[in-house]
Design a protein around this motif. Structure first.
Motif, short mmCIF file in Angstrom:
data_model
loop_
_atom_site.label_atom_id
_atom_site.label_comp_id
_atom_site.label_asym_id
_atom_site.label_seq_id
_atom_site.Cartn_x
_atom_site.Cartn_y
_atom_site.Cartn_z
N ASP A 92 66.52 95.47 44.70
CA ASP A 92 67.79 96.10 45.69
C ASP A 92 67.09 96.51 47.02
N HIS A 93 68.07 96.15 47.86
CA HIS A 93 68.21 96.48 49.19
C HIS A 93 68.55 97.51 49.81
N PHE A 94 67.79 98.44 50.43
CA PHE A 94 68.41 99.79 50.84
C PHE A 94 67.99 99.94 52.48
N LYS A 95 69.09 100.45 53.25
CA LYS A 95 68.76 100.86 54.64
C LYS A 95 68.78 102.32 54.51
N ALA A 96 67.44 102.96 54.67
CA ALA A 96 67.17 104.29 54.60
C ALA A 96 66.56 104.76 55.94
N GLY A 97 66.61 106.21 56.22
CA GLY A 97 66.12 106.92 57.01
C GLY A 97 65.00 107.63 56.44
N PRO A 98 64.23 108.46 57.14
CA PRO A 98 63.03 109.13 56.61
C PRO A 98 63.22 110.05 55.55
N LEU A 115 70.00 111.88 65.12
CA LEU A 115 68.63 112.37 64.15
C LEU A 115 68.79 111.71 62.85
N PHE A 116 70.06 111.54 62.45
CA PHE A 116 70.04 110.84 60.90
C PHE A 116 70.81 109.66 60.93
N SER A 117 71.11 109.07 62.04
CA SER A 117 71.60 107.61 61.96
C SER A 117 70.40 106.58 62.73
N SER A 118 69.52 107.21 63.57
CA SER A 118 68.51 106.39 63.84
C SER A 118 67.53 106.18 62.99
N CYS A 119 66.39 105.39 63.49
CA CYS A 119 65.21 105.17 62.70
C CYS A 119 65.55 104.69 61.27
N LYS A 120 66.67 104.00 61.07
CA LYS A 120 66.78 103.48 59.71
C LYS A 120 66.32 102.24 59.46
N LYS A 121 65.69 101.97 58.53
CA LYS A 121 64.84 100.80 58.05
C LYS A 121 65.49 100.22 57.01
N ASP A 122 65.14 98.91 56.76
CA ASP A 122 65.62 97.92 55.89
C ASP A 122 64.50 98.05 54.69
N TYR A 123 64.68 98.38 53.45
CA TYR A 123 63.78 98.28 52.70
C TYR A 123 64.23 97.36 51.47
#
Length: 72
Positions: free
Chosen positions: A39-45, A15-23
């Motif tokens: 800055d580049h971020f890899k974040a989940g919802p 749940l916490f590791s999937s759905c991460k996207k690069d922003y």
């Protein structure tokens, strides 16, 4: 009971590791009107909101240089 605990912990990890996207934090320079990629971020919802507030705060930090900061 042990299988249930293992299945539940795997579910929470997914749940916490999937759905991460690069922003990337994108702002517009007031003087030139060009986009400034920060800055580049890899974040989940859940963590996206924190990074979004951090990116938008650049409007206040760089008062004379940047405007319209947002995540893309």
């Amino acid at each position: 009971m042990k299988k249930l605990a293992i299945a539940l912990s795997i579910f929470i990890v997914l749940l916490f590791s999937s759905c991460k996207k690069d922003y990337v934090c994108v702002c517009t320079e007031r003087a030139t009107g060009e986009k400034n990629y920060g800055d580049h971020f890899k974040a989940g919802p859940y963590s996206k909101k924190v990074y979004e507030k951090s990116c938008e705060a650049n409007d206040d930090v760089f008062e004379d240089g940047l405007e319209n900061c947002h995540l893309e």
